[in-house]
Design a protein around this motif. Structure first.
Motif, PDB file in Angstrom:
ATOM      1  N   SER A  90     -23.864 -47.096  75.197  1.00 48.12           N
ATOM      2  CA  SER A  90     -24.006 -46.636  76.350  1.00 48.12           C
ATOM      3  C   SER A  90     -23.666 -46.527  77.030  1.00 48.12           C
ATOM      4  O   SER A  90     -23.248 -46.240  78.541  1.00 48.12           O
ATOM      5  CB  SER A  90     -23.724 -45.198  75.736  1.00 48.12           C
ATOM      6  N   ASP A  91     -25.349 -47.713  77.406  1.00 50.57           N
ATOM      7  CA  ASP A  91     -25.577 -47.941  78.719  1.00 50.57           C
ATOM      8  C   ASP A  91     -26.908 -49.339  78.601  1.00 50.57           C
ATOM      9  O   ASP A  91     -28.061 -49.385  78.201  1.00 50.57           O
ATOM     10  CB  ASP A  91     -26.816 -47.000  79.490  1.00 50.57           C
ATOM     11  N   PRO A  92     -26.462 -50.252  78.167  1.00 52.24           N
ATOM     12  CA  PRO A  92     -26.346 -51.494  77.620  1.00 52.24           C
ATOM     13  C   PRO A  92     -27.255 -52.549  78.983  1.00 52.24           C
ATOM     14  O   PRO A  92     -28.186 -52.526  78.641  1.00 52.24           O
ATOM     15  CB  PRO A  92     -25.211 -52.701  76.879  1.00 52.24           C
ATOM     16  N   LEU A  93     -26.755 -52.301  80.303  1.00 51.06           N
ATOM     17  CA  LEU A  93     -27.458 -52.618  81.309  1.00 51.06           C
ATOM     18  C   LEU A  93     -28.161 -52.075  81.919  1.00 51.06           C
ATOM     19  O   LEU A  93     -29.526 -52.480  83.085  1.00 51.06           O
ATOM     20  CB  LEU A  93     -26.433 -53.307  82.053  1.00 51.06           C
ATOM     21  N   LYS A  94     -28.921 -50.314  81.509  1.00 46.29           N
ATOM     22  CA  LYS A  94     -29.887 -50.360  81.920  1.00 46.29           C
ATOM     23  C   LYS A  94     -30.851 -49.231  81.082  1.00 46.29           C
ATOM     24  O   LYS A  94     -32.020 -49.907  80.800  1.00 46.29           O
ATOM     25  CB  LYS A  94     -29.283 -48.856  82.689  1.00 46.29           C
ATOM     26  N   THR A  95     -30.661 -47.903  80.592  1.00 45.19           N
ATOM     27  CA  THR A  95     -31.528 -47.444  79.985  1.00 45.19           C
ATOM     28  C   THR A  95     -31.823 -48.181  78.381  1.00 45.19           C
ATOM     29  O   THR A  95     -31.938 -47.906  77.818  1.00 45.19           O
ATOM     30  CB  THR A  95     -31.227 -45.415  79.840  1.00 45.19           C
ATOM     31  N   GLY A  96     -30.385 -48.875  77.770  1.00 47.64           N
ATOM     32  CA  GLY A  96     -30.615 -49.764  76.539  1.00 47.64           C
ATOM     33  C   GLY A  96     -31.298 -51.144  76.609  1.00 47.64           C
ATOM     34  O   GLY A  96     -31.183 -51.829  75.875  1.00 47.64           O
ATOM     35  N   TRP A  97     -32.601 -51.244  77.678  1.00 45.72           N
ATOM     36  CA  TRP A  97     -32.678 -52.417  77.814  1.00 45.72           C
ATOM     37  C   TRP A  97     -33.391 -52.614  76.500  1.00 45.72           C
ATOM     38  O   TRP A  97     -34.086 -51.321  75.272  1.00 45.72           O
ATOM     39  CB  TRP A  97     -33.676 -52.748  78.828  1.00 45.72           C
ATOM     40  N   PHE A  98     -34.108 -53.802  75.685  1.00 41.13           N
ATOM     41  CA  PHE A  98     -34.983 -53.500  74.340  1.00 41.13           C
ATOM     42  C   PHE A  98     -36.594 -53.953  74.809  1.00 41.13           C
ATOM     43  O   PHE A  98     -37.537 -53.235  74.427  1.00 41.13           O
ATOM     44  CB  PHE A  98     -34.839 -55.208  74.269  1.00 41.13           C
ATOM     45  N   PHE A  99     -37.124 -55.005  76.094  1.00 43.04           N
ATOM     46  CA  PHE A  99     -38.081 -55.056  75.936  1.00 43.04           C
ATOM     47  C   PHE A  99     -38.662 -56.110  77.316  1.00 43.04           C
ATOM     48  O   PHE A  99     -37.546 -56.199  77.928  1.00 43.04           O
ATOM     49  CB  PHE A  99     -39.051 -56.054  74.700  1.00 43.04           C
ATOM     50  N   LYS A 100     -39.796 -55.697  77.571  1.00 47.01           N
ATOM     51  CA  LYS A 100     -40.317 -56.470  79.254  1.00 47.01           C
ATOM     52  C   LYS A 100     -41.075 -57.629  78.356  1.00 47.01           C
ATOM     53  O   LYS A 100     -41.908 -57.915  77.765  1.00 47.01           O
ATOM     54  CB  LYS A 100     -41.131 -55.690  79.908  1.00 47.01           C
ATOM     55  N   VAL A 101     -40.948 -58.270  79.462  1.00 45.97           N
ATOM     56  CA  VAL A 101     -41.884 -59.549  79.076  1.00 45.97           C
ATOM     57  C   VAL A 101     -42.652 -60.066  80.353  1.00 45.97           C
ATOM     58  O   VAL A 101     -41.445 -60.432  81.717  1.00 45.97           O
ATOM     59  CB  VAL A 101     -41.056 -61.332  78.644  1.00 45.97           C
ATOM     60  N   LYS A 102     -43.684 -60.661  80.504  1.00 45.46           N
ATOM     61  CA  LYS A 102     -44.545 -61.705  81.367  1.00 45.46           C
ATOM     62  C   LYS A 102     -44.529 -62.790  81.218  1.00 45.46           C
ATOM     63  O   LYS A 102     -44.170 -63.356  79.939  1.00 45.46           O
ATOM     64  CB  LYS A 102     -45.837 -61.519  81.095  1.00 45.46           C
ATOM     65  N   LEU A 103     -43.423 -63.236  82.255  1.00 48.65           N
ATOM     66  CA  LEU A 103     -43.338 -65.012  81.737  1.00 48.65           C
ATOM     67  C   LEU A 103     -44.404 -66.179  82.249  1.00 48.65           C
ATOM     68  O   LEU A 103     -44.953 -65.878  82.614  1.00 48.65           O
ATOM     69  CB  LEU A 103     -42.232 -65.299  83.188  1.00 48.65           C
ATOM     70  N   SER A 104     -44.232 -66.717  81.223  1.00 45.57           N
ATOM     71  CA  SER A 104     -45.060 -68.162  80.485  1.00 45.57           C
ATOM     72  C   SER A 104     -44.334 -69.125  81.426  1.00 45.57           C
ATOM     73  O   SER A 104     -45.186 -69.847  82.036  1.00 45.57           O
ATOM     74  CB  SER A 104     -45.183 -68.532  79.866  1.00 45.57           C
ATOM     75  N   ASN A 105     -43.679 -69.154  81.864  1.00 45.45           N
ATOM     76  CA  ASN A 105     -42.934 -70.246  82.933  1.00 45.45           C
ATOM     77  C   ASN A 105     -42.009 -70.266  83.516  1.00 45.45           C
ATOM     78  O   ASN A 105     -41.297 -70.627  83.434  1.00 45.45           O
ATOM     79  CB  ASN A 105     -42.696 -71.440  81.954  1.00 45.45           C
ATOM     80  N   PRO A 106     -41.949 -69.169  84.761  1.00 47.81           N
ATOM     81  CA  PRO A 106     -41.260 -68.988  84.675  1.00 47.81           C
ATOM     82  C   PRO A 106     -39.371 -69.532  85.961  1.00 47.81           C
ATOM     83  O   PRO A 106     -38.797 -69.572  85.911  1.00 47.81           O
ATOM     84  CB  PRO A 106     -41.645 -68.272  86.608  1.00 47.81           C
ATOM     85  N   ALA A 107     -40.173 -71.325  85.390  1.00 47.79           N
ATOM     86  CA  ALA A 107     -38.793 -72.153  85.878  1.00 47.79           C
ATOM     87  C   ALA A 107     -37.257 -72.285  84.589  1.00 47.79           C
ATOM     88  O   ALA A 107     -36.233 -72.754  85.215  1.00 47.79           O
ATOM     89  CB  ALA A 107     -39.266 -73.445  85.509  1.00 47.79           C
ATOM     90  N   GLU A 108     -38.268 -71.420  83.328  1.00 49.60           N
ATOM     91  CA  GLU A 108     -37.431 -71.464  82.191  1.00 49.60           C
ATOM     92  C   GLU A 108     -35.982 -70.936  82.631  1.00 49.60           C
ATOM     93  O   GLU A 108     -34.969 -70.219  82.049  1.00 49.60           O
ATOM     94  CB  GLU A 108     -37.835 -70.552  80.877  1.00 49.60           C
ATOM     95  N   LEU A 109     -36.366 -69.950  83.754  1.00 47.36           N
ATOM     96  CA  LEU A 109     -35.115 -68.628  84.160  1.00 47.36           C
ATOM     97  C   LEU A 109     -33.919 -69.714  84.868  1.00 47.36           C
ATOM     98  O   LEU A 109     -32.854 -69.767  84.928  1.00 47.36           O
ATOM     99  CB  LEU A 109     -35.086 -67.812  85.820  1.00 47.36           C
ATOM    100  N   ASP A 110     -33.724 -70.678  85.088  1.00 42.90           N
ATOM    101  CA  ASP A 110     -32.879 -71.382  86.016  1.00 42.90           C
ATOM    102  C   ASP A 110     -32.518 -72.527  84.968  1.00 42.90           C
ATOM    103  O   ASP A 110     -31.371 -72.341  85.467  1.00 42.90           O
ATOM    104  CB  ASP A 110     -34.113 -73.452  86.955  1.00 42.90           C
ATOM    105  N   GLY A 111     -32.427 -72.469  83.810  1.00 42.99           N
ATOM    106  CA  GLY A 111     -31.696 -72.707  82.708  1.00 42.99           C
ATOM    107  C   GLY A 111     -30.566 -71.706  82.537  1.00 42.99           C
ATOM    108  O   GLY A 111     -30.170 -71.915  81.392  1.00 42.99           O
ATOM    109  N   LEU A 112     -31.002 -70.234  82.625  1.00 43.89           N
ATOM    110  CA  LEU A 112     -30.082 -69.821  82.417  1.00 43.89           C
ATOM    111  C   LEU A 112     -28.793 -69.417  83.111  1.00 43.89           C
ATOM    112  O   LEU A 112     -28.724 -69.585  84.329  1.00 43.89           O
ATOM    113  CB  LEU A 112     -31.180 -67.905  82.340  1.00 43.89           C
ATOM    114  N   MET A 113     -28.349 -68.669  82.466  1.00 43.68           N
ATOM    115  CA  MET A 113     -26.830 -68.170  83.240  1.00 43.68           C
ATOM    116  C   MET A 113     -26.322 -67.195  84.440  1.00 43.68           C
ATOM    117  O   MET A 113     -26.902 -66.183  84.201  1.00 43.68           O
ATOM    118  CB  MET A 113     -25.290 -68.463  82.251  1.00 43.68           C
ATOM    119  N   ASP A 114     -25.632 -67.188  84.988  1.00 44.85           N
ATOM    120  CA  ASP A 114     -25.218 -66.196  85.973  1.00 44.85           C
ATOM    121  C   ASP A 114     -24.154 -65.706  85.541  1.00 44.85           C
ATOM    122  O   ASP A 114     -23.585 -65.987  84.842  1.00 44.85           O
ATOM    123  CB  ASP A 114     -25.056 -67.167  87.858  1.00 44.85           C
ATOM    124  N   SER A 115     -23.863 -64.423  86.491  1.00 45.54           N
ATOM    125  CA  SER A 115     -22.720 -63.691  85.662  1.00 45.54           C
ATOM    126  C   SER A 115     -21.294 -64.154  85.900  1.00 45.54           C
ATOM    127  O   SER A 115     -20.587 -63.873  84.663  1.00 45.54           O
ATOM    128  CB  SER A 115     -22.751 -62.608  86.929  1.00 45.54           C
TER     129      SER A 115
END
Length: 125
Positions: A90-115
């Motif tokens: 019903s709300d996968p992008l808001k109240t349906g979140w799974f978990f929060k993570v403290k990043l070990s390597n913030p540069a890994e975000l650069d390998g993910l896709m934009d919308s």
């Protein structure tokens, strides 16, 4: 720049403050799964490498692994989702979140896709 990134495995990652990201499954993923009936969330304090299985989501049609999009330590899980798995539908992008993570390597975000890139992936799959 958007603060949401996507994985080829249909997880979304919202970049928060202080090196924390929130992770959930995309609208496409929950559409493919159907009605979610159970989620298995990782333990707070556990650490994962990127692409490791961090949880499971089960629906009336199938079970699917939830992959860790980036390396890090679980700082919080969505207990409300555990109690009411239908929030993943019903709300996968808001109240349906799974978990929060403290990043070990913030540069890994650069390998993910934009919308835009994620929308192309879904359209061509």
């Amino acid at each position: 720049m958007s603060n949401i990134k996507y994985t080829p495995d249909h997880e979304w990652v919202q970049i928060e403050a202080d090196g924390i990201v929130t992770v959930g499954i995309t609208v496409h993923a929950q559409d493919a799964l159907g009605d979610v009936v159970f989620v298995d969330l990782p333990a707070v304090g556990s650490s994962f490498e990127a692409k490791e299985v961090a949880g499971v989501v089960e629906s009336v049609k199938a079970a699917a692994d939830v992959y860790m999009p980036v390396a890090g330590e679980i700082t919080e899980v969505n207990e409300t989702l555990r109690d009411d798995p239908s929030l993943a539908n019903s709300d996968p992008l808001k109240t349906g979140w799974f978990f929060k993570v403290k990043l070990s390597n913030p540069a890994e975000l650069d390998g993910l896709m934009d919308s835009t890139a994620y929308d192309e992936l879904v359209k061509n799959s």
